[in-house]
Enzyme design. Structure first.
Site, PDB file in Angstrom:
ATOM      1  N   ALA A  24      22.761  66.121  23.297  1.00 44.55           N
ATOM      2  CA  ALA A  24      22.651  66.913  22.061  1.00 44.55           C
ATOM      3  C   ALA A  24      21.625  68.037  22.132  1.00 44.55           C
ATOM      4  O   ALA A  24      21.794  69.084  21.505  1.00 44.55           O
ATOM      5  CB  ALA A  24      22.292  65.991  20.892  1.00 44.55           C
ATOM      6  N   HIS A  25      20.551  67.838  22.935  1.00 46.62           N
ATOM      7  CA  HIS A  25      19.451  68.803  22.813  1.00 46.62           C
ATOM      8  C   HIS A  25      19.723  70.129  23.529  1.00 46.62           C
ATOM      9  O   HIS A  25      18.915  71.050  23.452  1.00 46.62           O
ATOM     10  CB  HIS A  25      18.114  68.185  23.258  1.00 46.62           C
ATOM     11  N   GLY A  75      21.817  62.879  28.391  1.00 46.77           N
ATOM     12  CA  GLY A  75      22.627  63.118  29.585  1.00 46.77           C
ATOM     13  C   GLY A  75      22.238  62.216  30.749  1.00 46.77           C
ATOM     14  O   GLY A  75      23.081  61.744  31.508  1.00 46.77           O
ATOM     15  N   THR A  76      20.945  61.965  30.891  1.00 47.03           N
ATOM     16  CA  THR A  76      20.474  61.137  32.001  1.00 47.03           C
ATOM     17  C   THR A  76      21.054  59.730  31.905  1.00 47.03           C
ATOM     18  O   THR A  76      21.613  59.200  32.877  1.00 47.03           O
ATOM     19  CB  THR A  76      18.925  61.072  31.983  1.00 47.03           C
ATOM     20  N   ASN A 109      23.578  73.279  36.197  1.00 49.96           N
ATOM     21  CA  ASN A 109      22.500  73.579  35.254  1.00 49.96           C
ATOM     22  C   ASN A 109      21.534  74.647  35.754  1.00 49.96           C
ATOM     23  O   ASN A 109      20.862  75.292  34.969  1.00 49.96           O
ATOM     24  CB  ASN A 109      21.716  72.307  34.904  1.00 49.96           C
ATOM     25  N   CYS A 164       7.696  70.068  40.998  1.00 55.35           N
ATOM     26  CA  CYS A 164       6.298  70.034  41.397  1.00 55.35           C
ATOM     27  C   CYS A 164       5.980  68.617  41.874  1.00 55.35           C
ATOM     28  O   CYS A 164       5.971  67.681  41.093  1.00 55.35           O
ATOM     29  CB  CYS A 164       5.411  70.421  40.215  1.00 55.35           C
TER      30      CYS A 164
HETATM   31  C1  LIG Z   1      23.537  69.124  33.987  1.00 48.24           C
HETATM   32  C2  LIG Z   1      22.570  68.216  33.328  1.00 48.24           C
HETATM   33  N1  LIG Z   1      22.773  66.893  33.387  1.00 48.24           N
HETATM   34  C3  LIG Z   1      21.932  66.022  32.802  1.00 48.24           C
HETATM   35  C4  LIG Z   1      20.826  66.449  32.124  1.00 48.24           C
HETATM   36  C5  LIG Z   1      19.911  65.450  31.499  1.00 48.24           C
HETATM   37  O1  LIG Z   1      20.117  65.393  30.104  1.00 48.24           O
HETATM   38  P1  LIG Z   1      19.022  64.746  29.137  1.00 48.24           P
HETATM   39  O2  LIG Z   1      17.858  65.653  29.133  1.00 48.24           O
HETATM   40  O3  LIG Z   1      19.729  64.664  27.801  1.00 48.24           O
HETATM   41  O4  LIG Z   1      18.721  63.390  29.675  1.00 48.24           O
HETATM   42  C6  LIG Z   1      20.564  67.820  32.035  1.00 48.24           C
HETATM   43  C7  LIG Z   1      19.353  68.315  31.353  1.00 48.24           C
HETATM   44  O5  LIG Z   1      18.492  68.919  31.942  1.00 48.24           O
HETATM   45  C8  LIG Z   1      21.460  68.719  32.650  1.00 48.24           C
HETATM   46  O6  LIG Z   1      21.249  70.036  32.612  1.00 48.24           O
END
Ligand SMILES: Cc1ncc(COP(=O)(O)O)c(C=O)c1O
Length: 391
Positions: A203-204, A73-74, A154, A332
């Protein structure tokens, strides 16, 4: 799965489904070819890669060619924002809009874009973290090129109305990106009938492997490539394709599809049980999730610091020691706990923000876990909470 603590942190990550692990295994060993090689080994790997892309794309109602695999996602958020912003700048658009309650992967990318000359506006959110249409219309400008607003928050679980927000953007010829990491595959999302141009998934969060995600890039949307190398992913992301993880991603999607409807109902009912249990046992509880407009698996609460003071550091440590794995969105930094930017965005003062707890439920959560979690939280709050007037 480690059962020593009750795990209610499925929004952070999920265990890999055994069926996913099984599906991936041959692609680490037997079918190991490089998907870009033209020989038989390569073609076999390529076929698996493209089959997986078809499955993930079908879940979103999009064409496989519109799905770019990433590392998660990042990276999807970085690619969407930086790639689109660089392309838009050529057309004289250098203003971007996102909200104060977005994931760090969007916020920090926007900070980077500001450092290279873009302007970013952060409209307000309501008390549950959602951007209202008027928040958005109030900040759009002639040079706005891109709006990025997430689907499910999230930390809070609250959903943005991406149809209405996307329509506002589309009417004005503005690209609309949505981080749909937390809702993807957990609820049906058909991007073919939504005004969304770019969408990030991972995916995770759905019992797939860590290290793979994808970005939906609607056909015709221009993205400037910034990861240079080979011509993989239609020339948009250089680097040898990760076939095993892509196979695992697709399998995870299929597993979600099989259980989705009954699982949603089960999670909703357990979340109600959790909320009722907490409300019964603890006074001063503040519910931060918009229960009637949220994903089914997240409940976020905090404690009103005007009534009861909770030390954020002690809270997380005590819950962990008492056997509950949850999170609270705080970061943190240099050894001290910074309140979550999302809690501050929804209007909490710092002490209330630091007292937040995010419970996120998943497919291995049981009613017994919920009962036990309620007792643990009630016990910890009783132990560490101090009436506000004593301070
Ligand atoms: C809303 C949202 N965007 C992006 C991410 C980042 O995804 P990844 O951990 O696959 O990089 C997360 C994961 O914590 C998320 O909850």
């Amino acid at each position: 799965m480690n059962r020593s603590n009750i795990y209610l942190d499925y929004s952070a990550t999920t265990p890999v489904d055994p069926a996913v692990l099984l599906a991936m295994q041959p692609y680490f060993t037997d079918v190991f070819g490089n998907a870009s090689s033209v020989h038989a080994h390569g073609r076999k790997a390529k076929a698996a890669l493209e089959r997986s892309r078809e499955i993930v794309a079908a879940e979103l109602g999009i064409y496989p060619g519109e799905l770019l695999y990433t590392s998660g996602g990042t990276e999807s958020n970085n690619t969407a924002l930086i790639g689109a912003a660089l392309a838009l700048r050529k057309h004289g658009k250098s203003h971007i809009v996102t909200s104060k309650a977005e994931h760090q992967a969007v916020l920090e990318t926007c900070e980077f874009l500001e450092s290279i000359g873009f302007t970013v506006t952060y409209p307000d959110v309501n008390r549950y973290g959602a951007v209202e249409p008027e928040h958005l219309t109030g900040v759009l400008r002639d040079d706005t090129g891109l709006v990025s607003l997430m689907h499910a928050n999230n930390e809070l679980g609250t959903l943005n109305d991406i149809r209405t927000l996307g329509d506002i953007c589309r009417d004005q010829g503005i690209l609309f990106h949505s981080d749909i990491v937390q809702s993807f595959a957990k609820m049906p999302i058909d991007l073919s009938e939504l005004p969304v141009d770019l969408a990030s998934i991972s995916a995770h969060k759905i019992y797939g492997p860590k290290g793979i995600g994808a970005l939906y890039i609607r056909k015709g949307v221009e993205i400037e490539r910034f990861q240079h190398g080979g011509g993989q992913e239609r020339g948009r992301r250089g680097g040898t394709e990760n076939v095993p993880l892509s196979v695992g991603f697709a399998k995870a999607v299929e597993c979600m599809q099989q259980i989705r409807e009954e699982e949603r109902e089960r999670l909703r009912s357990m979340r109600t049980q959790l909320l009722n249990g907490l409300t019964e046992k603890i006074e001063g509880l503040h519910v931060n999730t918009d229960i009637s407009n949220s994903v089914d698996h997240i409940l976020n609460v905090s404690f009103d610091a005007a009534k009861i003071l909770i030390d954020g550091e002690a809270l997380l440590m005590s819950l962990d020691t008492a056997g509950l794995s949850v999170s609270n969105g705080s970061a943190c930094t240099s050894g001290s706990l910074e309140p979550s930017h999302v809690q501050l965005a929804i209007g909490h003062d710092a002490p209330t923000a630091k007292s937040a707890i995010r419970f996120s439920l998943g497919k291995y959560t049981t009613g017994g876990d919920i009962r036990h979690a309620v007792d643990i939280v009630a016990g910890v709050i009783q132990k560490i909470g101090r009436p506000a007037e004593t301070v």
